[in-house]
Design a protein around this motif. Structure first.
Motif, mmCIF file in Angstrom:
data_model
loop_
_atom_site.group_PDB
_atom_site.id
_atom_site.type_symbol
_atom_site.label_atom_id
_atom_site.label_comp_id
_atom_site.label_asym_id
_atom_site.label_seq_id
_atom_site.Cartn_x
_atom_site.Cartn_y
_atom_site.Cartn_z
ATOM 1 N N ALA A 14 -7.587 4.120 5.799
ATOM 2 C CA ALA A 14 -8.240 3.232 4.850
ATOM 3 C C ALA A 14 -9.667 2.982 5.297
ATOM 4 O O ALA A 14 -9.910 2.355 6.300
ATOM 5 C CB ALA A 14 -7.489 1.903 4.760
ATOM 6 N N GLY A 15 -10.617 3.470 4.512
ATOM 7 C CA GLY A 15 -12.008 3.272 4.904
ATOM 8 C C GLY A 15 -12.944 4.102 4.066
ATOM 9 O O GLY A 15 -12.540 4.763 3.133
ATOM 10 N N ASP A 37 0.732 8.098 1.277
ATOM 11 C CA ASP A 37 1.113 8.443 -0.091
ATOM 12 C C ASP A 37 0.689 7.342 -1.063
ATOM 13 O O ASP A 37 0.491 6.187 -0.686
ATOM 14 C CB ASP A 37 2.619 8.698 -0.198
ATOM 15 C CG ASP A 37 3.444 7.494 0.214
ATOM 16 O OD1 ASP A 37 2.875 6.611 0.886
ATOM 17 O OD2 ASP A 37 4.631 7.432 -0.133
ATOM 18 N N GLU A 38 0.547 7.742 -2.319
ATOM 19 C CA GLU A 38 0.158 6.836 -3.411
ATOM 20 C C GLU A 38 -1.130 6.080 -3.082
ATOM 21 O O GLU A 38 -1.237 4.872 -3.298
ATOM 22 C CB GLU A 38 1.292 5.847 -3.717
ATOM 23 C CG GLU A 38 2.608 6.504 -4.097
ATOM 24 C CD GLU A 38 2.476 7.454 -5.289
ATOM 25 O OE1 GLU A 38 1.679 7.167 -6.199
ATOM 26 O OE2 GLU A 38 3.166 8.490 -5.293
ATOM 27 N N THR A 39 -2.106 6.798 -2.565
ATOM 28 C CA THR A 39 -3.397 6.211 -2.215
ATOM 29 C C THR A 39 -4.503 6.911 -2.992
ATOM 30 O O THR A 39 -4.560 8.144 -3.020
ATOM 31 C CB THR A 39 -3.669 6.355 -0.702
ATOM 32 O OG1 THR A 39 -2.643 5.675 0.023
ATOM 33 C CG2 THR A 39 -5.012 5.744 -0.331
ATOM 34 N N GLN A 155 -5.868 -5.181 0.286
ATOM 35 C CA GLN A 155 -5.901 -4.861 1.709
ATOM 36 C C GLN A 155 -4.504 -4.909 2.320
ATOM 37 O O GLN A 155 -4.142 -4.046 3.119
ATOM 38 C CB GLN A 155 -6.834 -5.823 2.434
ATOM 39 C CG GLN A 155 -8.311 -5.613 2.115
ATOM 40 C CD GLN A 155 -9.196 -6.662 2.768
ATOM 41 O OE1 GLN A 155 -8.727 -7.532 3.485
ATOM 42 N NE2 GLN A 155 -10.493 -6.590 2.503
ATOM 43 N N VAL A 156 -3.719 -5.917 1.935
ATOM 44 C CA VAL A 156 -2.350 -6.024 2.434
ATOM 45 C C VAL A 156 -1.524 -4.823 1.983
ATOM 46 O O VAL A 156 -0.751 -4.241 2.767
ATOM 47 C CB VAL A 156 -1.698 -7.336 1.955
ATOM 48 C CG1 VAL A 156 -0.199 -7.337 2.251
ATOM 49 C CG2 VAL A 156 -2.361 -8.531 2.608
ATOM 50 N N GLN A 160 0.199 -1.979 4.387
ATOM 51 C CA GLN A 160 1.607 -1.619 4.299
ATOM 52 C C GLN A 160 1.777 -0.110 4.133
ATOM 53 O O GLN A 160 2.655 0.500 4.755
ATOM 54 C CB GLN A 160 2.263 -2.352 3.126
ATOM 55 C CG GLN A 160 3.767 -2.099 3.013
ATOM 56 C CD GLN A 160 4.402 -2.878 1.877
ATOM 57 O OE1 GLN A 160 3.727 -3.605 1.167
ATOM 58 N NE2 GLN A 160 5.701 -2.717 1.716
ATOM 59 N N LYS A 161 0.913 0.502 3.311
ATOM 60 C CA LYS A 161 0.974 1.956 3.135
ATOM 61 C C LYS A 161 0.663 2.671 4.451
ATOM 62 O O LYS A 161 1.298 3.677 4.786
ATOM 63 C CB LYS A 161 -0.016 2.399 2.054
ATOM 64 C CG LYS A 161 0.376 2.009 0.642
ATOM 65 C CD LYS A 161 -0.654 2.495 -0.358
ATOM 66 C CE LYS A 161 -0.266 2.109 -1.773
ATOM 67 N NZ LYS A 161 -1.288 2.562 -2.766
ATOM 68 N N GLU A 162 -0.309 2.131 5.180
ATOM 69 C CA GLU A 162 -0.669 2.742 6.451
ATOM 70 C C GLU A 162 0.471 2.617 7.455
ATOM 71 O O GLU A 162 0.754 3.557 8.213
ATOM 72 C CB GLU A 162 -1.931 2.067 7.007
ATOM 73 C CG GLU A 162 -2.391 2.609 8.348
ATOM 74 C CD GLU A 162 -2.808 4.053 8.288
ATOM 75 O OE1 GLU A 162 -2.813 4.697 9.358
ATOM 76 O OE2 GLU A 162 -3.114 4.554 7.189
ATOM 77 N N GLN A 163 1.160 1.472 7.469
ATOM 78 C CA GLN A 163 2.297 1.294 8.359
ATOM 79 C C GLN A 163 3.432 2.248 7.989
ATOM 80 O O GLN A 163 4.073 2.827 8.870
ATOM 81 C CB GLN A 163 2.786 -0.154 8.307
ATOM 82 C CG GLN A 163 1.830 -1.145 8.953
ATOM 83 C CD GLN A 163 2.300 -2.579 8.802
ATOM 84 O OE1 GLN A 163 3.092 -2.899 7.911
ATOM 85 N NE2 GLN A 163 1.814 -3.454 9.665
#
Length: 216
Positions: A14-15, A37-39, A155-156, A160-163
């Protein structure tokens, strides 16, 4: 088409990233981007052509185009489209992992500039950074507090997607480690079996030799 030069961008998923690079007439430049995924991913670019007389990069003519191709971790084409000398491309990931983003110019136009170089300015935005919040606020008529809450929620969600993506990577690493350990185990068993069989064969061979020589 020349062999593509691949650059690995070591980054957090994310960035936003901005860079520029040079390409020749038939050169293809690719980037590897780790994306959950889904980003949503947005890329903005603009090109400049090298002017030999002035020895400076100038804005490219409108006739010069750039082809953008994006592949997911499984090698499937997510995006393949021809754009102008500057443009914006967007895609959404459906498979977590390394996505390959490739750009190259239409060589027929660059042939007019024999031996010329093209400078490409590229900015890639991933996750909530791809959202245009001033535009969202104007469209949905959000107050400053509501807009800030919207940003925090995005952002949250991205965290969560990154985790989830990190858990996916850990699972893949665990499966790879287990597979490697299993192969090492079977190879060790095979080596041991070969050594035992070789020892048995040598003993029988020596016994036959001694019997033939009437030593036993």
């Amino acid at each position: 088409m020349g062999r593509p030069a691949v650059l690995l961008l070591a980054l957090c998923a994310a960035g936003a990233r901005g860079l520029y690079f040079h390409i020749g007439e038939t050169e293809k430049r690719c980037f590897i981007e780790e994306i959950p995924d889904e980003t949503m991913v947005i890329g903005n670019y603009r090109t400049q052509m090298w002017d030999k007389q002035k020895e400076v990069f100038l804005p490219s003519t409108p006739g010069l185009g750039m082809h953008v191709e994006v592949k997911d971790p499984e090698g499937k084409v997510v995006l393949s489209r021809q754009y102008g000398s500057e443009g914006r491309f967007t895609f959404t990931s459906h498979t977590p992992g390394d996505h390959q983003i490739c750009l190259h110019s239409n060589s027929t136009r660059m042939a007019l500039f024999a031996g010329g170089r093209l400078r490409v300015h590229l900015d890639i935005q991933v996750g909530e950074h791809a959202n245009n919040y001033p535009e969202i606020a104007a469209k949905d008529k959000l107050t400053e507090l509501q807009l800030r809450a919207r940003q925090l929620l995005d952002q949250v969600e991205q965290i969560q997607k990154e985790q989830d993506y990190q858990r996916y990577r850990e699972e893949r690493f665990r499966l790879t480690s287990e597979s490697t350990n299993q192969r090492v185990l079977w190879w060790s068993i095979a080596q041991t079996a070969i050594l035992i069989l070789t020892g048995v064969w040598q003993m029988r061979h020596l016994k036959s030799f001694f019997e033939a020589k009437k030593l036993v």
